[in-house]
Design an enzyme around this catalytic site. Structure first.
Site, PDB file in Angstrom:
ATOM      1  CD  GLU A   1      -3.096   0.202   1.869  1.00  0.00           C
ATOM      2  OE1 GLU A   1      -1.880  -0.113   1.825  1.00  0.00           O
ATOM      3  OE2 GLU A   1      -3.988  -0.571   2.250  1.00  0.00           O
TER       4      GLU A   1
ATOM      5  CG  ASP B   1       0.621   1.168   0.745  1.00  0.00           C
ATOM      6  OD1 ASP B   1       0.606   0.044   1.260  1.00  0.00           O
ATOM      7  OD2 ASP B   1      -0.306   1.605   0.034  1.00  0.00           O
TER       8      ASP B   1
ATOM      9  CB  SER C   1      -3.063  -3.465   2.094  1.00  0.00           C
ATOM     10  OG  SER C   1      -3.341  -3.509   3.479  1.00  0.00           O
TER      11      SER C   1
END
Length: 641
Positions: free
Chosen positions: A307, A311, A556
Site C-alpha cells: 500500500e 500511494d 486504494s
C-alpha cells in the site's frame, strides 16, 4: 488509561458509596445484535475498575452541514472562506449548561467532584469507577466476553441508561455497548495476552491493493499502447488530460495516511522513480510520526509494503515536484485507526465527544512492552490541504454514535479547507473480505444483504471508486467500472442521511435506473447517503515493490490519484492568490461541473451473490459521477473565489 493499569488501582480510593436517590432513567444506547464468535462468559467482577468517559453533547452539531456548505458549495457567497481552528473549536464546544448538568448528575449519584476531570476542550468528563458503581449509575450489567477461537476477552454491556433530565447533554458513554467484531492478528494477540488486558483495542480495517501474481519485466514510461495491461503515470496523465507542473509547492500540502506496520521501502521508491520519474530518485516523504508511527523495515513483503509503495510512488510522480507528507500512524505494538490520524491534525478531536474509543482506536500512551510511551499525538501538524486514505472498515463494525462523531470531524476538516479522500472498497456491494449482512443487519458468512463501508458512507468526505481501461481498449476509449481482480465498492448507508448536495443525483438514479433488488438487500429508501462520489482507474498499476515490479489493483490506487489531481488544482489556485478547494462534493455534484467528468456507463460491482449495481448514465453507486477530466476541472475551480 489502559486496561493493564486499571486493576492495580486501589479499590479503597474509590470507595465512595452511591446514595439511594433514584432518577428516571431512559435507555441511551443499545447494541443491535450480538457479535459473531464471541461468548458471554461471566459477569464482570464488581470490584474491577473501569475508566468511565462521558462524551458531552456539542453545540451547533445540527448546523454542521449548513456551515460546511457555506464554504464549500460553488454557489455560496462565502465559498472558500474557510474557518480557523479556533473558530471551529468555539463552534462545537459544549455549553456551560451541559457541563454543569453532567457534573450535577454525577455528584448527586455519589461521584465526588474530586474524582472528576474535565478535558481542556471541555469535550468529556472522565472518572474511574468500580464495575458496581458503573452498573448502578447506568442501570446496566457488564459482562466479560471470550472469543471462541482465541480466548481473547473484552467487556461490554447490552445497553445502558441515563437520567431523562441529562440525556440531551450526553453524546455517548464508554466503555459500554461498543464491541469490535474482528480478532487481532496472532502477533498482537500474544502481546495482549502477555499484558493480561481485557477490552483492548481490536482495530480492524480493510484496504491495501490486490495483485494477480503478474510480475512486470518491462514497462515503458511513455508508451501508451499497453495501458490496458500496464498502468503507469503517463497512462493516467493521458486518461485524465493532466498537464500541470506545480509552482506553489512551498505553500501547498498533500498528505498520505499509512497505518503501521504498513511502510514504504526506500529502494522500492527509487526503483519506481528510476524507471518512471528519474528526477525524483532519492526523494522521500516528509515523515510525521503519529502515536509512535514508524517506517519499519524489519517486516518486508507485499502485505507490509504494497500500500505504501503504491500511494507514494504514484502521488509523487503525478505531483512532481510537490513534497508529500506521510502521516505514519500507530506504533508496532497496538497500531491505530482513523481517529488517531484525525487527532494529529486537529487537537480538539482528541477530546471531542469523549475522545478515542478503546474498542476501535489505539489508546496512547501505550504501556505495553515496546509500545509508544509518549503523549497522545494531538494537533501536532496543520491539516494538509489534501489527505488520501486507502483503508476502510465496514459500517456494521462501528456503532452509530462512533460513526457520527468521526463523520462530524470530516466536516470540521472541510471547514478548515481540507479535501479528505477515502477509497470506497474492493468488494463491490459486500464488506471487507466479501462479508455480507443477514436480515438483522449482522455480518454473516451466508449473508445476502449488502454491507456498505465506513467512513465512506459519511457525507462529509469524498469516496473514490475504481475504473479500468477495458481489455483491448486505449486511453482514448471510455473506461468501465473495475471488474479485474477487484470490484468498485459502492452502495447505500444504513446509518447516514442523504446529503442535500447529493439528493438529486441519488433520487434520479433510483427513479430512472431502479436496481433489481428489494429493501431486504439494500437501503432503497432514497433518503440515505450513497457512495462513491467519483472514481479513477484502479487496475493493472505497475509498482516497485520488494525489489521488483508487480501489477496491483484496487480503489486504494484510485484515491491517491484523485488526491494528486486535487493537489494540482490547489497549486494553480494558490498561484492565483486563492485558497485550497477543501470539501469538493458540493462542486462535483453541481450542474456547472457535470461536463468535467467522464461518465462511466459500463460494468458493475458484484457481491453478496448478486451482480451488484450497474454503471449507467449520470451518477451511479459503482463509479459515482465518473472520472475527472483535469483540463476541464481546472478552469472551473480556478473561476471560483
Amino acid at each position: 488509561m489502559h486496561w493493564a493499569s486499571l486493576f492495580s488501582l486501589s479499590l479503597a480510593a474509590l470507595a465512595t458509596a452511591l446514595p439511594s436517590r433514584r432518577f428516571n432513567h431512559v435507555v441511551h444506547e443499545k447494541r443491535t445484535f450480538e457479535p459473531i464468535d464471541w461468548i458471554q462468559d461471566r459477569r464482570l467482577e464488581a470490584h474491577k475498575i473501569l475508566p468511565m468517559r462521558i462524551g458531552l453533547t456539542q453545540q451547533n452539531l445540527h448546523r454542521v452541514e449548513e456551515m460546511l456548505m457555506a464554504v464549500s458549495h460553488p454557489e455560496s457567497a462565502t465559498y472558500g472562506q474557510h474557518l480557523s481552528p479556533d473558530e471551529v473549536i468555539d463552534l462545537f464546544a459544549p455549553s456551560d449548561d451541559t457541563i454543569n448538568a453532567i457534573k450535577g448528575w454525577l455528584n448527586d449519584a455519589g461521584i465526588h467532584p474530586d474524582r472528576l476531570s474535565l478535558s481542556p476542550g471541555k469535550g468529556w468528563v472522565e472518572f474511574d469507577a468500580t464495575a458496581a458503581e458503573a452498573e448502578e449509575l447506568l442501570k446496566t450489567e457488564y459482562h466479560v466476553y471470550t472469543h471462541a477461537e482465541t480466548g481473547v476477552e473484552q467487556i461490554s454491556c447490552h445497553s445502558y441508561s441515563v437520567p431523562e433530565h441529562v440525556r440531551e447533554h450526553v453524546d455517548l458513554i464508554k466503555p459500554t455497548v461498543h464491541f469490535t467484531h474482528r480478532v487481532p492478528s496472532s502477533n498482537s494477540l500474544s502481546r495482549k495476552r502477555d499484558a493480561e488486558r481485557v477490552g483492548t483495542p481490536r482495530i480492524s480495517m480493510k484496504g491495501g491493493p490486490k495483485r494477480n501474481g503478474v510480475k512486470v519485466t518491462q514497462a515503458s514510461p511513455t508508451d501508451l499502447s499497453n495501458c490496458d495491461v500496464n498502468i503507469v503515470p503517463d497512462c493516467l496523465r493521458a486518461l485524465y488530460k493532466v498537464n500541470h507542473t506545480p509552482v506553489s509547492t512551498a505553500k501547498n500540502s498533500y498528505g498520505i495516511v499509512e497505518f503501521t506496520p504498513q511502510a514504504f521501502l526506500a529502494p522500492d521508491l527509487d526503483l519506481f522513480f528510476g524507471n518512471f520519474s528519474p528526477s525524483q530518485v532519492g526523494v522521500r516523504p516528509d515523515l510525521v510520526s503519529i502515536d509512535g508511527g514508524v517506517v519499519q523495515t524489519t517486516q518486508q513483503s507485499f502485505d507490509f509494503n504494497g500500500e505504501s509503495a503504491l500511494d507514494l510512488e504514484y502521488s509523487f510522480a503525478l505531483t512532481n515536484p510537490q513534497p508529500i507528507t506521510l502521516l505514519q500512524t500507530g506504533d508496532l505494538v497496538e497500531g491505530a485507526s482513523f481517529d488517531n490520524w484525525l487527532d494529529a491534525v486537529d487537537g480538539s478531536f482528541c477530546t471531542f465527544q469523549g475522545g478515542d474509543n478503546p474498542n476501535f482506536d489505539g489508546i496512547y500512551p501505550d504501556r505495553q512492552r515496546g509500545g509508544f510511551n509518549g503523549p497522545e499525538s494531538c494537533g501536532i501538524i496543520k491539516p494538509p490541504f489534501v489527505v488520501s486514505v486507502s483503508f476502510g472498515q465496514d459500517e456494521a463494525d462501528v456503532t452509530p454514535a462512533y460513526a457520527q462523531r468521526q463523520c462530524t470531524e470530516y466536516a470540521k476538516l472541510g471547514m478548515l479547507g481540507t479535501t479528505v479522500l477515502y477509497s470506497s472498497g474492493d468488494d463491490g456491494v459486500a464488506g471487507g473480505g466479501g462479508v455480507c449482512l443477514n436480515a438483522r443487519g449482522q455480518p454473516a458468512n451466508r449473508g445476502t444483504k449488502f454491507n456498505p463501508g465506513f467512513p465512506v458512507t459519511c457525507g462529509f468526505l469524498t469516496a473514490v471508486g475504481a475504473t479500468q481501461i477495458n481489455p483491448g481498449s486505449t486511453v482514448n476509449d471510455p473506461e468501465g467500472a473495475c471488474e479485474q481482480v477487484i470490484f468498485s465498492g459502492g452502495g447505500f448507508s444504513n446509518v447516514f442521511a442523504l446529503p442535500d448536495y447529493q439528493s438529486a443525483a441519488v433520487k434520479g438514479f433510483l427513479k430512472n435506473h431502479p436496481p433489481p433488488f428489494t429493501a431486504a438487500q439494500f437501503n432503497n429508501s432514497g433518503n440515505v447517503r450513497a457512495f462513491p462520489d467519483l472514481s479513477a482507474n484502479g487496475a493493472n498499476y505497475v509498482i516497485g515493490i520488494d525489489g521488483e515490479f508487480e501489477l496491483v489493483f484496487g480503489t486504494s490506487a484510485s484515491s491517491p490519484v484523485v488526491g494528486s489531481l486535487i493537489t494540482l488544482i490547489n497549486d494553480a489556485r494558490i498561484a492565483a492568490g486563492k485558497g485550497p478547494v477543501g470539501f469538493i462534493n458540493p462542486a462535483i455534484y453541481s450542474s456547472a461541473f457535470a461536463g468535467a467528468f467522464n461518465d462511466i456507463t459500463t460494468g458493475g460491482n458484484q457481491g453478496c451473490g448478486t451482480a451488484g449495481f450497474t454503471s449507467t448514465t449520470g451518477w451511479d453507486p459503482v463509479t459515482g459521477v465518473g472520472t475527472p477530466n483535469f483540463e476541464k476541472l481546472l478552469p472551473l475551480f480556478l473561476a471560483l473565489p
